[in-house]
Scaffold this active site. Structure first.
Site, PDB file in Angstrom:
ATOM      1  N   LYS A  75     138.571 100.004 113.217  1.00  0.00           N
ATOM      2  CA  LYS A  75     138.573  98.580 113.560  1.00  0.00           C
ATOM      3  C   LYS A  75     139.630  98.244 114.623  1.00  0.00           C
ATOM      4  O   LYS A  75     140.554  99.033 114.881  1.00  0.00           O
ATOM      5  CB  LYS A  75     138.815  97.766 112.284  1.00  0.00           C
TER       6      LYS A  75
ATOM      7  N   TYR B 191     127.692  91.964 110.265  1.00  0.00           N
ATOM      8  CA  TYR B 191     128.245  91.460 108.996  1.00  0.00           C
ATOM      9  C   TYR B 191     127.411  90.310 108.407  1.00  0.00           C
ATOM     10  O   TYR B 191     127.930  89.546 107.587  1.00  0.00           O
ATOM     11  CB  TYR B 191     129.687  91.019 109.205  1.00  0.00           C
TER      12      TYR B 191
ATOM     13  N   PHE C 156     135.479  84.409 104.324  1.00  0.00           N
ATOM     14  CA  PHE C 156     136.191  85.170 105.348  1.00  0.00           C
ATOM     15  C   PHE C 156     135.310  85.551 106.543  1.00  0.00           C
ATOM     16  O   PHE C 156     135.785  86.200 107.476  1.00  0.00           O
ATOM     17  CB  PHE C 156     136.808  86.438 104.733  1.00  0.00           C
TER      18      PHE C 156
ATOM     19  N   ARG D 251     134.370 106.588 101.531  1.00  0.00           N
ATOM     20  CA  ARG D 251     134.954 105.437 100.819  1.00  0.00           C
ATOM     21  C   ARG D 251     136.259 105.851 100.131  1.00  0.00           C
ATOM     22  O   ARG D 251     137.212 105.075 100.077  1.00  0.00           O
ATOM     23  CB  ARG D 251     133.961 104.885  99.779  1.00  0.00           C
TER      24      ARG D 251
ATOM     25  N   THR E 173     139.430  97.997  99.670  1.00  0.00           N
ATOM     26  CA  THR E 173     139.352  96.985 100.738  1.00  0.00           C
ATOM     27  C   THR E 173     140.714  96.356 101.012  1.00  0.00           C
ATOM     28  O   THR E 173     141.130  96.216 102.156  1.00  0.00           O
ATOM     29  CB  THR E 173     138.349  95.879 100.321  1.00  0.00           C
TER      30      THR E 173
ATOM     31  N   ARG F  26     143.629 103.161 104.345  1.00  0.00           N
ATOM     32  CA  ARG F  26     144.030 101.753 104.245  1.00  0.00           C
ATOM     33  C   ARG F  26     145.437 101.613 103.671  1.00  0.00           C
ATOM     34  O   ARG F  26     146.198 100.741 104.091  1.00  0.00           O
ATOM     35  CB  ARG F  26     142.991 100.972 103.438  1.00  0.00           C
TER      36      ARG F  26
ATOM     37  N   ASN G 105     141.909  95.748 108.002  1.00  0.00           N
ATOM     38  CA  ASN G 105     142.106  96.903 107.127  1.00  0.00           C
ATOM     39  C   ASN G 105     141.635  98.222 107.751  1.00  0.00           C
ATOM     40  O   ASN G 105     141.252  99.155 107.065  1.00  0.00           O
ATOM     41  CB  ASN G 105     141.470  96.652 105.755  1.00  0.00           C
TER      42      ASN G 105
ATOM     43  N   HIS H 264     135.958 100.552 108.594  1.00  0.00           N
ATOM     44  CA  HIS H 264     134.752 100.172 107.857  1.00  0.00           C
ATOM     45  C   HIS H 264     134.018 101.449 107.481  1.00  0.00           C
ATOM     46  O   HIS H 264     134.000 102.398 108.276  1.00  0.00           O
ATOM     47  CB  HIS H 264     133.818  99.312 108.725  1.00  0.00           C
TER      48      HIS H 264
ATOM     49  N   GLU I 287     123.120 100.848 109.226  1.00  0.00           N
ATOM     50  CA  GLU I 287     124.289 100.682 110.096  1.00  0.00           C
ATOM     51  C   GLU I 287     124.299 101.722 111.224  1.00  0.00           C
ATOM     52  O   GLU I 287     124.680 101.411 112.350  1.00  0.00           O
ATOM     53  CB  GLU I 287     125.564 100.745 109.254  1.00  0.00           C
TER      54      GLU I 287
HETATM   55  N1  UDP Z   1     137.271  90.929 103.948  1.00  0.00           N
HETATM   56  C1  UDP Z   1     138.224  89.923 104.072  1.00  0.00           C
HETATM   57  N2  UDP Z   1     138.605  89.259 102.931  1.00  0.00           N
HETATM   58  C2  UDP Z   1     138.093  89.548 101.710  1.00  0.00           C
HETATM   59  C3  UDP Z   1     137.132  90.554 101.594  1.00  0.00           C
HETATM   60  C4  UDP Z   1     136.740  91.226 102.741  1.00  0.00           C
HETATM   61  O1  UDP Z   1     138.708  89.623 105.161  1.00  0.00           O
HETATM   62  O2  UDP Z   1     138.491  88.902 100.707  1.00  0.00           O
HETATM   63  C5  UDP Z   1     136.849  91.647 105.172  1.00  0.00           C
HETATM   64  C6  UDP Z   1     137.525  93.021 105.275  1.00  0.00           C
HETATM   65  O3  UDP Z   1     137.766  93.295 106.650  1.00  0.00           O
HETATM   66  C7  UDP Z   1     136.447  93.933 104.705  1.00  0.00           C
HETATM   67  C8  UDP Z   1     135.167  93.273 105.223  1.00  0.00           C
HETATM   68  O4  UDP Z   1     135.441  91.880 105.146  1.00  0.00           O
HETATM   69  O5  UDP Z   1     136.609  95.271 105.137  1.00  0.00           O
HETATM   70  C9  UDP Z   1     133.911  93.590 104.471  1.00  0.00           C
HETATM   71  O6  UDP Z   1     134.124  93.323 103.102  1.00  0.00           O
HETATM   72  P1  UDP Z   1     133.600  94.318 101.954  1.00  0.00           P
HETATM   73  O7  UDP Z   1     133.755  93.592 100.660  1.00  0.00           O
HETATM   74  O8  UDP Z   1     132.245  94.819 102.322  1.00  0.00           O
HETATM   75  O9  UDP Z   1     134.695  95.485 101.981  1.00  0.00           O
HETATM   76  P2  UDP Z   1     134.656  97.006 102.502  1.00  0.00           P
HETATM   77  O10 UDP Z   1     133.277  97.556 102.212  1.00  0.00           O
HETATM   78  O11 UDP Z   1     134.966  96.981 103.985  1.00  0.00           O
HETATM   79  O12 UDP Z   1     135.731  97.709 101.707  1.00  0.00           O
END
Ligand code: UDP
Length: 140
Positions: A11, A51, A59, A87, A93, A104, A114, A117, A128
């Site tokens: 990112k 997204y 968010f 993952r 996250t 992370r 973070n 992705h 994707e």
């Molecule tokens: N995100 C955020 N606030 C939150 C949850 C998610 O800003 O409370 C952002 C963060 O950049 C995250 C992305 O949205 O990586 C996608 O969220 P997801 O729950 O899919 O998390 P990921 O799969 O990236 O761990």
């Protein structure tokens, strides 16, 4: 174990801090092989589309803003159980909840910025990968 492909983004927050190599090293050290890779600057429209699943979340606006603010590196990673493995290597996250030694935990700035992705399931991985790559760009 199954050989899978997953989709990854380094990112903007990580690219800005010159962490591309350090992050790719984490993937390689964990048996994930990049089979496609490019540096792009996502348009706002691309970030919104990518997204779209989060469009009703509070968010979403900030996420789209951050992801289109400066360049990212998009990759396809291949390896045994690549989706789950990626993952695990990424960590939770929210970096405050991420395990020691994860990307992370070591590099993320906040829950929003973070650093990486990664696809969360086989269906999303396939979608994707298609969103950013043509079949002839995957050179596994
Ligand atoms: N995100 C955020 N606030 C939150 C949850 C998610 O800003 O409370 C952002 C963060 O950049 C995250 C992305 O949205 O990586 C996608 O969220 P997801 O729950 O899919 O998390 P990921 O799969 O990236 O761990």
């Amino acid at each position: 174990m199954a050989i899978e492909r997953t989709f990854s983004i380094i990112k903007p927050d990580a690219v800005r801090r010159n962490l591309i190599g350090k992050i790719i090293a984490r993937f390689e050290e964990n048996g994930l092989r990049p089979i496609a890779m490019k540096k792009i600057h996502m348009s706002r429209q691309q970030a919104e589309g990518f997204y779209a699943v989060h469009k009703d979340r509070p968010f979403y606006g900030e996420l789209v803003e951050q992801m289109s603010a400066s360049p990212v590196v998009v990759q396809v990673l291949e390896g045994e159980n690549a989706i789950l493995k990626n993952r695990e290597v990424m960590g939770a996250t929210n970096p405050e909840n991420a395990a020691e030694g994860t990307i992370r935990k070591d590099f993320a700035l906040s829950v929003g910025e973070n650093s990486v992705h990664g696809s969360d399931a086989p269906e999303t991985a396939a979608e994707e990968i298609k969103f950013f790559f043509n079949d002839d760009e995957l050179v596994g």
